[in-house]
Design a protein around this motif. Structure first.
Motif, PDB file in Angstrom:
ATOM      1  N   GLY A  40       0.825  -1.210   0.000  1.00 34.17           N
ATOM      2  CA  GLY A  40       0.000   0.000   0.000  1.00 34.17           C
ATOM      3  C   GLY A  40       0.853   1.252   0.000  1.00 34.17           C
ATOM      4  O   GLY A  40       0.579   2.202  -0.746  1.00 34.17           O
ATOM      5  N   PHE A  41       1.887   1.284   0.819  1.00 36.06           N
ATOM      6  CA  PHE A  41       2.783   2.439   0.873  1.00 36.06           C
ATOM      7  C   PHE A  41       3.457   2.650  -0.470  1.00 36.06           C
ATOM      8  O   PHE A  41       3.545   3.776  -0.959  1.00 36.06           O
ATOM      9  CB  PHE A  41       3.832   2.226   1.971  1.00 36.06           C
ATOM     10  CG  PHE A  41       4.820   3.345   2.076  1.00 36.06           C
ATOM     11  CD1 PHE A  41       4.474   4.538   2.674  1.00 36.06           C
ATOM     12  CD2 PHE A  41       6.105   3.194   1.569  1.00 36.06           C
ATOM     13  CE1 PHE A  41       5.394   5.572   2.766  1.00 36.06           C
ATOM     14  CE2 PHE A  41       7.024   4.220   1.656  1.00 36.06           C
ATOM     15  CZ  PHE A  41       6.666   5.407   2.257  1.00 36.06           C
ATOM     16  N   TYR A  42       3.925   1.572  -1.092  1.00 35.07           N
ATOM     17  CA  TYR A  42       4.591   1.667  -2.387  1.00 35.07           C
ATOM     18  C   TYR A  42       3.644   2.230  -3.454  1.00 35.07           C
ATOM     19  O   TYR A  42       4.026   3.111  -4.223  1.00 35.07           O
ATOM     20  CB  TYR A  42       5.100   0.287  -2.812  1.00 35.07           C
ATOM     21  CG  TYR A  42       5.574   0.235  -4.238  1.00 35.07           C
ATOM     22  CD1 TYR A  42       6.791   0.805  -4.612  1.00 35.07           C
ATOM     23  CD2 TYR A  42       4.799  -0.360  -5.229  1.00 35.07           C
ATOM     24  CE1 TYR A  42       7.220   0.775  -5.926  1.00 35.07           C
ATOM     25  CE2 TYR A  42       5.215  -0.386  -6.538  1.00 35.07           C
ATOM     26  CZ  TYR A  42       6.426   0.174  -6.883  1.00 35.07           C
ATOM     27  OH  TYR A  42       6.835   0.145  -8.185  1.00 35.07           O
ATOM     28  N   ARG A  46       4.140   5.782  -5.320  1.00 43.77           N
ATOM     29  CA  ARG A  46       4.305   5.810  -6.766  1.00 43.77           C
ATOM     30  C   ARG A  46       3.285   6.735  -7.425  1.00 43.77           C
ATOM     31  O   ARG A  46       3.604   7.484  -8.329  1.00 43.77           O
ATOM     32  CB  ARG A  46       4.155   4.397  -7.320  1.00 43.77           C
ATOM     33  CG  ARG A  46       4.613   4.272  -8.769  1.00 43.77           C
ATOM     34  CD  ARG A  46       4.559   2.866  -9.226  1.00 43.77           C
ATOM     35  NE  ARG A  46       3.263   2.679  -9.855  1.00 43.77           N
ATOM     36  CZ  ARG A  46       2.841   1.548 -10.357  1.00 43.77           C
ATOM     37  NH1 ARG A  46       3.585   0.479 -10.263  1.00 43.77           N
ATOM     38  NH2 ARG A  46       1.684   1.456 -10.930  1.00 43.77           N
ATOM     39  N   ARG A  47       2.074   6.706  -6.924  1.00 41.86           N
ATOM     40  CA  ARG A  47       1.029   7.584  -7.475  1.00 41.86           C
ATOM     41  C   ARG A  47       1.357   9.048  -7.212  1.00 41.86           C
ATOM     42  O   ARG A  47       1.161   9.899  -8.070  1.00 41.86           O
ATOM     43  CB  ARG A  47      -0.315   7.214  -6.873  1.00 41.86           C
ATOM     44  CG  ARG A  47      -1.415   8.127  -7.278  1.00 41.86           C
ATOM     45  CD  ARG A  47      -2.562   7.378  -7.739  1.00 41.86           C
ATOM     46  NE  ARG A  47      -3.560   8.286  -8.251  1.00 41.86           N
ATOM     47  CZ  ARG A  47      -4.569   7.891  -8.931  1.00 41.86           C
ATOM     48  NH1 ARG A  47      -4.694   6.621  -9.194  1.00 41.86           N
ATOM     49  NH2 ARG A  47      -5.448   8.736  -9.365  1.00 41.86           N
ATOM     50  N   MET A  48       1.855   9.350  -6.015  1.00 37.93           N
ATOM     51  CA  MET A  48       2.209  10.725  -5.682  1.00 37.93           C
ATOM     52  C   MET A  48       3.358  11.210  -6.572  1.00 37.93           C
ATOM     53  O   MET A  48       3.346  12.357  -7.017  1.00 37.93           O
ATOM     54  CB  MET A  48       2.580  10.845  -4.209  1.00 37.93           C
ATOM     55  CG  MET A  48       1.388  10.699  -3.284  1.00 37.93           C
ATOM     56  SD  MET A  48       1.816  10.619  -1.545  1.00 37.93           S
ATOM     57  CE  MET A  48       2.711  12.112  -1.320  1.00 37.93           C
ATOM     58  N   ASN A  49       4.345  10.357  -6.837  1.00 36.50           N
ATOM     59  CA  ASN A  49       5.462  10.728  -7.701  1.00 36.50           C
ATOM     60  C   ASN A  49       5.003  10.967  -9.132  1.00 36.50           C
ATOM     61  O   ASN A  49       5.464  11.897  -9.794  1.00 36.50           O
ATOM     62  CB  ASN A  49       6.556   9.671  -7.669  1.00 36.50           C
ATOM     63  CG  ASN A  49       7.368   9.730  -6.398  1.00 36.50           C
ATOM     64  OD1 ASN A  49       7.361  10.714  -5.679  1.00 36.50           O
ATOM     65  ND2 ASN A  49       8.065   8.646  -6.118  1.00 36.50           N
ATOM     66  N   ASN A  50       4.084  10.133  -9.631  1.00 38.55           N
ATOM     67  CA  ASN A  50       3.573  10.310 -10.985  1.00 38.55           C
ATOM     68  C   ASN A  50       2.790  11.610 -11.100  1.00 38.55           C
ATOM     69  O   ASN A  50       2.889  12.314 -12.106  1.00 38.55           O
ATOM     70  CB  ASN A  50       2.689   9.138 -11.385  1.00 38.55           C
ATOM     71  CG  ASN A  50       3.498   7.896 -11.686  1.00 38.55           C
ATOM     72  OD1 ASN A  50       4.701   7.962 -11.870  1.00 38.55           O
ATOM     73  ND2 ASN A  50       2.836   6.761 -11.722  1.00 38.55           N
TER      74      ASN A  50
END
Length: 94
Positions: A40-42, A46-50
């Motif tokens: 979940g953290f990953y 990843r979504r926040m970085n995108n």
């Protein structure tokens, strides 16, 4: 012979010692939940970085122009010479 006399007093369900593999279950359960939390953290990270990358690209018009030019070249709308010429023009600002 009755059932009570057939059972030996060392059975774990009658107050005897538990099987030797009993710690495996809580450890496995804990590792499972750690894996769920890490996944979940990953995915959130990843979504926040995108989203941040997309916002940066949208804020930079030069990057957007390069992206559109590359897309047109990939679709075959322009040939290699035109792509290189326009890309050079974007880099040099002429």
């Amino acid at each position: 012979m009755t059932l009570a006399t057939q059972m030996s007093p060392g059975n774990w369900h009658d107050g005897g010692d538990a099987p030797a593999f009993w710690p495996i279950f809580p450890i496995t359960f804990g590792l499972f939940w750690l894996a769920v939390l890490a996944t979940g953290f990953y995915l959130i990270r990843r979504r926040m970085n995108n989203d941040a990358t997309a916002a940066t690209a949208a804020a930079d018009p030069m990057a957007r122009a390069q992206s559109v030019l590359a897309e047109r070249f990939a679709r075959g709308e322009i040939d290699e010479d035109e792509y290189l010429m326009r890309s050079s023009t974007l880099r040099n600002g002429n």
